[in-house]
Design a protein around this motif. Structure first.
Motif, PDB file in Angstrom:
ATOM      1  N   THR A 142       0.461  -0.879   0.123  1.00  0.00           N
ATOM      2  CA  THR A 142      -0.252   0.067   0.140  1.00  0.00           C
ATOM      3  C   THR A 142       0.978   1.711   0.505  1.00  0.00           C
ATOM      4  O   THR A 142       1.762   0.986   0.432  1.00  0.00           O
ATOM      5  CB  THR A 142      -0.991  -0.022   1.246  1.00  0.00           C
ATOM      6  N   GLY A 143       0.074   2.234  -0.487  1.00  0.00           N
ATOM      7  CA  GLY A 143       1.063   3.342  -0.616  1.00  0.00           C
ATOM      8  C   GLY A 143       0.138   4.922  -0.676  1.00  0.00           C
ATOM      9  O   GLY A 143      -0.860   4.777  -0.604  1.00  0.00           O
ATOM     10  N   SER A 144       0.454   5.913   0.685  1.00  0.00           N
ATOM     11  CA  SER A 144      -0.869   6.758   0.227  1.00  0.00           C
ATOM     12  C   SER A 144      -0.118   8.283   0.596  1.00  0.00           C
ATOM     13  O   SER A 144       0.903   8.392   0.470  1.00  0.00           O
ATOM     14  CB  SER A 144      -1.333   6.611   1.316  1.00  0.00           C
ATOM     15  N   ARG A 145      -0.881   9.460   0.229  1.00  0.00           N
ATOM     16  CA  ARG A 145      -0.479  10.495  -0.094  1.00  0.00           C
ATOM     17  C   ARG A 145      -1.696  11.624   0.455  1.00  0.00           C
ATOM     18  O   ARG A 145      -3.052  11.583  -0.410  1.00  0.00           O
ATOM     19  CB  ARG A 145       0.538  11.132  -1.229  1.00  0.00           C
ATOM     20  N   ILE A 146      -1.574  13.424   0.477  1.00  0.00           N
ATOM     21  CA  ILE A 146      -2.626  13.710   0.193  1.00  0.00           C
ATOM     22  C   ILE A 146      -2.177  14.628  -1.311  1.00  0.00           C
ATOM     23  O   ILE A 146      -0.991  15.219  -1.592  1.00  0.00           O
ATOM     24  CB  ILE A 146      -2.470  15.221   1.622  1.00  0.00           C
ATOM     25  N   VAL A 147      -2.958  14.516  -1.830  1.00  0.00           N
ATOM     26  CA  VAL A 147      -2.850  14.823  -3.486  1.00  0.00           C
ATOM     27  C   VAL A 147      -2.942  16.143  -3.172  1.00  0.00           C
ATOM     28  O   VAL A 147      -2.361  17.434  -4.244  1.00  0.00           O
ATOM     29  CB  VAL A 147      -4.083  14.041  -3.801  1.00  0.00           C
ATOM     30  N   SER A 148      -4.127  17.480  -2.456  1.00  0.00           N
ATOM     31  CA  SER A 148      -3.807  18.551  -2.557  1.00  0.00           C
ATOM     32  C   SER A 148      -4.967  19.366  -1.082  1.00  0.00           C
ATOM     33  O   SER A 148      -5.277  18.400  -0.147  1.00  0.00           O
ATOM     34  CB  SER A 148      -5.015  19.409  -3.825  1.00  0.00           C
ATOM     35  N   TYR A 149      -4.950  20.578  -1.092  1.00  0.00           N
ATOM     36  CA  TYR A 149      -5.288  21.026   0.336  1.00  0.00           C
ATOM     37  C   TYR A 149      -5.572  22.371  -0.055  1.00  0.00           C
ATOM     38  O   TYR A 149      -4.905  22.917  -1.002  1.00  0.00           O
ATOM     39  CB  TYR A 149      -4.605  20.818   0.840  1.00  0.00           C
ATOM     40  N   ASP A 150      -7.298  22.402   0.289  1.00  0.00           N
ATOM     41  CA  ASP A 150      -7.850  24.046   0.113  1.00  0.00           C
ATOM     42  C   ASP A 150      -8.436  24.473   1.478  1.00  0.00           C
ATOM     43  O   ASP A 150      -8.743  23.623   2.149  1.00  0.00           O
ATOM     44  CB  ASP A 150      -9.634  23.439  -0.548  1.00  0.00           C
ATOM     45  N   ALA A 151      -6.653  25.127   1.528  1.00  0.00           N
ATOM     46  CA  ALA A 151      -7.592  26.178   3.465  1.00  0.00           C
ATOM     47  C   ALA A 151      -8.477  26.982   3.272  1.00  0.00           C
ATOM     48  O   ALA A 151      -9.136  26.679   4.748  1.00  0.00           O
ATOM     49  CB  ALA A 151      -6.306  27.319   3.209  1.00  0.00           C
ATOM     50  N   ASP A 152      -9.681  27.383   2.840  1.00  0.00           N
ATOM     51  CA  ASP A 152     -10.657  28.457   2.187  1.00  0.00           C
ATOM     52  C   ASP A 152     -11.879  27.359   2.760  1.00  0.00           C
ATOM     53  O   ASP A 152     -12.890  27.392   3.592  1.00  0.00           O
ATOM     54  CB  ASP A 152     -11.306  28.263   1.112  1.00  0.00           C
ATOM     55  N   SER A 153     -11.471  26.133   2.623  1.00  0.00           N
ATOM     56  CA  SER A 153     -13.315  24.444   2.673  1.00  0.00           C
ATOM     57  C   SER A 153     -11.896  24.209   3.514  1.00  0.00           C
ATOM     58  O   SER A 153     -12.953  22.803   4.457  1.00  0.00           O
ATOM     59  CB  SER A 153     -13.101  24.845   1.891  1.00  0.00           C
ATOM     60  N   ASN A 154     -11.059  23.961   4.702  1.00  0.00           N
ATOM     61  CA  ASN A 154     -10.351  23.178   5.436  1.00  0.00           C
ATOM     62  C   ASN A 154     -10.125  21.951   4.726  1.00  0.00           C
ATOM     63  O   ASN A 154     -10.802  20.749   5.500  1.00  0.00           O
ATOM     64  CB  ASN A 154     -10.715  22.930   6.755  1.00  0.00           C
ATOM     65  N   THR A 155     -10.068  21.455   3.911  1.00  0.00           N
ATOM     66  CA  THR A 155     -10.271  20.081   2.932  1.00  0.00           C
ATOM     67  C   THR A 155      -8.577  19.592   2.421  1.00  0.00           C
ATOM     68  O   THR A 155      -8.050  20.204   0.903  1.00  0.00           O
ATOM     69  CB  THR A 155     -11.727  19.915   1.815  1.00  0.00           C
ATOM     70  N   LEU A 156      -9.238  18.341   2.645  1.00  0.00           N
ATOM     71  CA  LEU A 156      -7.969  17.492   2.766  1.00  0.00           C
ATOM     72  C   LEU A 156      -8.703  17.003   1.720  1.00  0.00           C
ATOM     73  O   LEU A 156      -9.147  16.016   1.276  1.00  0.00           O
ATOM     74  CB  LEU A 156      -7.025  16.790   3.111  1.00  0.00           C
ATOM     75  N   LEU A 157      -7.282  16.701   0.028  1.00  0.00           N
ATOM     76  CA  LEU A 157      -7.845  15.500  -1.483  1.00  0.00           C
ATOM     77  C   LEU A 157      -6.940  14.249  -0.808  1.00  0.00           C
ATOM     78  O   LEU A 157      -5.319  15.268  -1.092  1.00  0.00           O
ATOM     79  CB  LEU A 157      -7.849  16.258  -2.849  1.00  0.00           C
ATOM     80  N   MET A 158      -7.792  13.279  -0.580  1.00  0.00           N
ATOM     81  CA  MET A 158      -6.078  12.089   0.163  1.00  0.00           C
ATOM     82  C   MET A 158      -6.256  10.851  -1.028  1.00  0.00           C
ATOM     83  O   MET A 158      -7.552  10.813  -1.954  1.00  0.00           O
ATOM     84  CB  MET A 158      -6.857  12.092   1.032  1.00  0.00           C
ATOM     85  N   GLU A 159      -5.391  10.303  -1.358  1.00  0.00           N
ATOM     86  CA  GLU A 159      -5.211   9.053  -2.070  1.00  0.00           C
ATOM     87  C   GLU A 159      -4.957   7.594  -1.130  1.00  0.00           C
ATOM     88  O   GLU A 159      -3.980   7.890  -0.779  1.00  0.00           O
ATOM     89  CB  GLU A 159      -4.083   9.198  -2.945  1.00  0.00           C
ATOM     90  N   VAL A 160      -5.069   6.681  -1.520  1.00  0.00           N
ATOM     91  CA  VAL A 160      -5.145   5.564  -0.695  1.00  0.00           C
ATOM     92  C   VAL A 160      -5.052   4.518  -2.291  1.00  0.00           C
ATOM     93  O   VAL A 160      -5.016   4.462  -3.027  1.00  0.00           O
ATOM     94  CB  VAL A 160      -5.471   4.791   0.248  1.00  0.00           C
ATOM     95  N   SER A 161      -3.211   3.743  -2.031  1.00  0.00           N
ATOM     96  CA  SER A 161      -3.433   2.909  -3.133  1.00  0.00           C
ATOM     97  C   SER A 161      -3.011   1.868  -2.699  1.00  0.00           C
ATOM     98  O   SER A 161      -2.442   1.156  -1.866  1.00  0.00           O
ATOM     99  CB  SER A 161      -1.925   3.937  -4.219  1.00  0.00           C
ATOM    100  N   ALA A 162      -3.453   0.957  -3.487  1.00  0.00           N
ATOM    101  CA  ALA A 162      -2.921  -0.772  -2.988  1.00  0.00           C
ATOM    102  C   ALA A 162      -3.031  -1.613  -4.971  1.00  0.00           C
ATOM    103  O   ALA A 162      -2.938  -1.318  -5.482  1.00  0.00           O
ATOM    104  CB  ALA A 162      -3.850  -1.425  -3.019  1.00  0.00           C
ATOM    105  N   THR A 163      -1.329  -2.301  -4.295  1.00  0.00           N
ATOM    106  CA  THR A 163      -1.538  -4.039  -5.741  1.00  0.00           C
ATOM    107  C   THR A 163      -1.340  -4.729  -4.468  1.00  0.00           C
ATOM    108  O   THR A 163      -0.718  -4.898  -3.572  1.00  0.00           O
ATOM    109  CB  THR A 163       0.223  -3.174  -5.501  1.00  0.00           C
ATOM    110  N   GLY A 164      -1.761  -5.758  -5.382  1.00  0.00           N
ATOM    111  CA  GLY A 164      -2.039  -7.050  -5.079  1.00  0.00           C
ATOM    112  C   GLY A 164      -3.109  -6.910  -4.614  1.00  0.00           C
ATOM    113  O   GLY A 164      -3.104  -8.369  -3.525  1.00  0.00           O
ATOM    114  N   ILE A 165      -3.843  -6.111  -4.264  1.00  0.00           N
ATOM    115  CA  ILE A 165      -5.968  -6.661  -4.080  1.00  0.00           C
ATOM    116  C   ILE A 165      -6.939  -7.231  -4.605  1.00  0.00           C
ATOM    117  O   ILE A 165      -6.691  -6.420  -5.680  1.00  0.00           O
ATOM    118  CB  ILE A 165      -5.949  -5.663  -3.088  1.00  0.00           C
ATOM    119  N   ASP A 166      -7.357  -7.866  -4.118  1.00  0.00           N
ATOM    120  CA  ASP A 166      -8.730  -8.533  -4.571  1.00  0.00           C
ATOM    121  C   ASP A 166      -9.740  -7.085  -4.575  1.00  0.00           C
ATOM    122  O   ASP A 166     -10.558  -7.353  -3.429  1.00  0.00           O
ATOM    123  CB  ASP A 166      -9.132  -9.960  -4.770  1.00  0.00           C
TER     124      ASP A 166
END
Length: 415
Positions: A142-166
């Motif tokens: 697995t691997g993950s990161r924050i893609v982007s952030y908007d301070a005005d709306s206090n919102t994080l856009l997140m990504e979770v990635s997985a390899t080898g999973i059904d």
């Protein structure tokens, strides 16, 4: 055919959801049950994810802008993106599913985290503690990161990635902590002002000999989270650097002597002391080579972590695949059960006592042969003797453009 971010963005805007559809989706998400879903009984597998802040920070906004950001981020994988729905709220924090890209063996899952109270997130120092849960996760990476952030709306856009999973199985993304105080000090430099006279020492409760505090304090313009409390040789000729952390700071900040070219002069051993760390140099070095003291390492700031439970059930639709049923033994005695091909990956299910991996090529409709690199190998799938190798395209392909797959001395047409 080649693609760039602008092409994909325009294509996605042309065929993707309209503003009216996006508003309808938003209305549905707002009306959805916001209480965290109860965990399913019988779960047997949990894979921890460390979701860390990204280097790239762009604005997150409602409506088409969100899809523009994802299109730019996904590049040629954008056409594989599917919309996802689901919300969970706790501790004044709301999670919403946005999209997923998957072919059944790899997955990228995108969701937002919004601080409804405001002022608790930041762009650069937030980590999220989460787990991906399901009944049979196998040898997933697995691997993950924050893609982007908007301070005005206090919102994080997140990504979770997985390899080898059904990804056909029911899955849940469970977030347990959002910590906006995870920092890293990379290379703060302090002057190398070392007294000739030996400094006084004391012994900690753990039996470590350390310098007494505040014998020759020094600061650096690089940071205000740590300072040198004492630095120099003790009466036994051992060189120490005692650090004092600022109020509210904890962590593993370390110090070491460096030469003028930035090369560390020696290794150190660290011992915790009240309010900081004592770093003992464990190798001989020439004090004449000492140019500065480098302080570095991870630390926590004074911000409070937000703990709770946010559960998002995941129902991921895989991209189109073609399956070649082989069910026989090929070169080197490798039994191959089947080959599954998508526009992103090629999965080969096989059994062998001696062969751990092999090379694989595809031939496209124009007759060009392309090598496909091995990305992942899952041994003993579902507790059996079967292995699943995953060969991943460097850039995705149109499934209809793949004419055949070749490995272990045999070519398999996809018609």
């Amino acid at each position: 055919m080649s693609f760039n971010g602008t092409d994909i963005r325009r294509a996605l805007e042309a065929v993707g959801p309209t503003p009216a559809q996006l508003k309808d989706l938003t209305d549905k998400l707002e009306a959805a049950q916001e209480a965290p879903a109860r965990r399913r009984p019988g779960r047997r597998a949990v894979v921890a994810l460390a979701l860390c802040a990204a280097l790239m920070v762009t604005a997150v906004a409602a409506g088409p802008s969100m899809w523009n950001i994802l299109a730019e981020y996904l590049g040629p994988y954008a056409p594989f993106a599917q919309e996802m729905e689901g919300t969970a709220s706790d501790q004044g924090v709301r999670l919403e599913l946005v999209s997923a890209v998957s072919d059944g063996y790899t997955a990228q899952i995108f969701y937002t985290i919004t601080d409804e109270e405001g002022g608790r997130f930041n762009a650069d120092h937030t980590t999220v503690t989460a787990s991906l849960e399901g009944t049979n996760l196998g040898g997933m990476s697995t691997g993950s990161r924050i893609v982007s952030y908007d301070a005005d709306s206090n919102t994080l856009l997140m990504e979770v990635s997985a390899t080898g999973i059904d990804t056909s199985q029911p899955l849940e993304l469970v977030v347990e902590k959002i910590d906006p105080s995870s920092y890293m000090l990379w290379d703060s430099r302090f002057p190398a002002e070392v007294p000739e006279k030996p400094l006084e020492t004391e012994t900690t409760e753990d039996g470590d000999v350390v310098l007494k505090a505040e014998q020759n304090p020094q600061t650096s313009p690089d940071t205000d989270v740590v300072r040198i409390s004492s630095v120099g040789f003790d009466e036994e000729g051992n060189f120490h650097i005692r650090l004092a952390f600022a109020e509210g700071i904890t962590g593993m900040l370390l110090a070491r002597p460096c030469g003028a070219d930035g090369t560390p002069l020696a290794n150190i051993q660290a011992a915790e002391v009240e309010g900081g760390m004592d770093c003992l140099v464990v190798e001989d070095f020439d004090p004449a080579d000492l140019a500065y003291i480098q302080v570095y390492g991870p630390y926590r700031g004074p911000e409070q972590a937000i703990e709770g439970e946010w559960t998002l059930p995941l129902e991921i639709e895989a991209a189109e695949q073609k399956v070649v049923q082989v069910d026989r033994t090929l070169e080197d005695g490798v039994y191959v059960d089947r080959v599954e091909v998508s526009g992103m990956n090629i999965a080969v299910f096989f059994q062998s006592e001696d062969v751990d991996w092999f090379t694989l090529w595809i031939t496209d409709r124009s007759g060009e042969t392309i090598g496909v690199p091995l990305n992942y190998m899952n041994r003993r799938v579902n507790g059996t003797d079967t292995s699943c190798g995953l060969w991943s395209f460097e850039t995705p392909m149109d499934l209809e453009d793949i004419a055949s797959v070749t490995f272990l001395g045999e070519t398999f047409p996809l018609t």
